[in-house]
Design an enzyme around this catalytic site. Structure first.
Site: not given
Ligand code: NAD
Length: 320
Positions: A124-125, A148
């Protein structure tokens, strides 16, 4: 489904893999295993490929070897503070990596007519700040404020353009702040609980009046499953928990629950206001009407109960 999950060893991705694994004919996880990943989070790790989504040859090989027909794309650099320090990895993984992935999936799919899906997990950001009394809908214009958020917005637009130009089978989701087990240590809720448990100062940015909508990671995963099965290609779905809380209120709740659990008092005294994050958005607010009406999904987890479960999980993890 022959399903490829990128970033499946991270916070949300690991929960999603554990939930969806029984429904998939084949589940392949592609993860670079950055600091945010942990293989112990995964119940199923037989088809883990340790690698980078920017590695075009590797992505192609995975698609062909495993005859992938569905991709759920979580892999990202996800921590706003890190993106303020340096945006490079965010541009590389979130934008370039996404483009490599959709490029390869497009070409691999070009002559096929079977069911195919690419679910782009976004945030949502990308919408920037929600003014008082308003919430983000799928039609809200993009106005990302952190590097980000800008990198996620850029990747959303690439995905959207592939749908428009190439009829690429994409669906984009925008979810609010997730909470629950498996989150990286640096994120707000793990940081607060670690500080309380170790009797250390709890850093709160600025006034702490920034409002976020919190959703259980389990509810986010069920929302993604409904988008995967029933979502319409080319559409965008907002996903929220309907729990708007200011950061300082959230911190106080965690302090009070901890005191209640341990029959102690005084955790709130650990709060220290520190200089605010640069460009800190004051409020996010998600309108989930579309996914609720169209796909019949709704958040089912009770916020306070899930917060208490989360507190219990990290209290054990960080116990001195
Ligand atoms: P996270 O940082 O916990 O996990 C990200 C994962 O991606 C990790 O396992 C990392 O090793 C892997 N990764 C990073 N770079 C990579 C690359 N180049 N190739 C392959 N793997 C790679 O993130 P999260 O909080 O689980 O978020 C997951 C997704 O959900 C993201 O796309 C984020 O933008 C989105 N999102 C997160 C939230 C939240 O509150 N955490 C909310 C909305 C959307």
């Amino acid at each position: 489904m022959n399903l490829l999950v990128t970033g499946g060893a991270g916070f949300i991705g690991s929960h999603f893999c554990n939930t969806i694994a029984p429904a998939a004919k084949k589940l392949v996880i592609l993860d670079k295993l950055t600091y945010a990943a942990n293989l112990n989070y995964l119940d199923c790790r037989n088809l883990l490929v340790a690698g980078d989504i920017c590695d075009r040859a590797l992505v192609r090989k995975i698609l062909y070897t495993h005859e992938i027909d569905t991709i759920v794309h979580f892999a990202a650099e996800s921590h706003v503070d890190r993106s303020i320090q340096s945006a490079e990895a965010f541009v590389q993984t979130n934008i370039v990596g996404t483009q490599v992935l959709i490029d390869e999936f497009k070409d691999y799919n070009s002559n096929e007519s079977t069911f195919k899906r690419f679910i782009h997990v976004s945030t949502d950001e990308v919408y920037g700040v929600a003014k008082k009394g308003t919430s983000f809908t799928e039609l809200t214009p993009y106005a990302p404020n952190s590097p980000y958020a800008a990198s996620k917005a850029a990747s959303d637009l690439m995905v959207r353009s592939y749908y428009k130009t190439h009829n690429f089978p994409a669906i984009i989701t925008h979810c609010s702040n997730n909470f629950g087990p498996h989150q990286a240590d640096e994120k707000l809720i793990p940081t607060v609980i670690r500080s309380i448990v170790n009797n250390e100062c709890i850093p709160v940015y600025g006034s702490g009046k920034q409002i976020r909508d919190w959703i259980s990671v389990h509810d986010h995963c069920t929302a993604l499953a409904s988008v995967l099965y029933r979502g319409r290609v080319g559409e965008t779905y907002n996903i929220g928990g309907d729990n708007e809380v200011s950061n300082i209120d959230l911190v106080h709740r965690l302090c009070d629950y901890y005191d209640e659990f341990t029959d102690t008092s005084g955790s709130r005294k650990l709060v220290r206001h520190v200089p605010d994050r640069l460009g800190h958005d004051i409020r996010y607010s998600i309108d989930s009407t579309k996914i609720i009406k169209e796909l019949g999904w709704k958040p089912r987890r009770l916020f306070d109960r899930e917060l208490k479960n989360t507190l219990e999980y990290y209290s054990k993890k960080y116990a001195p």
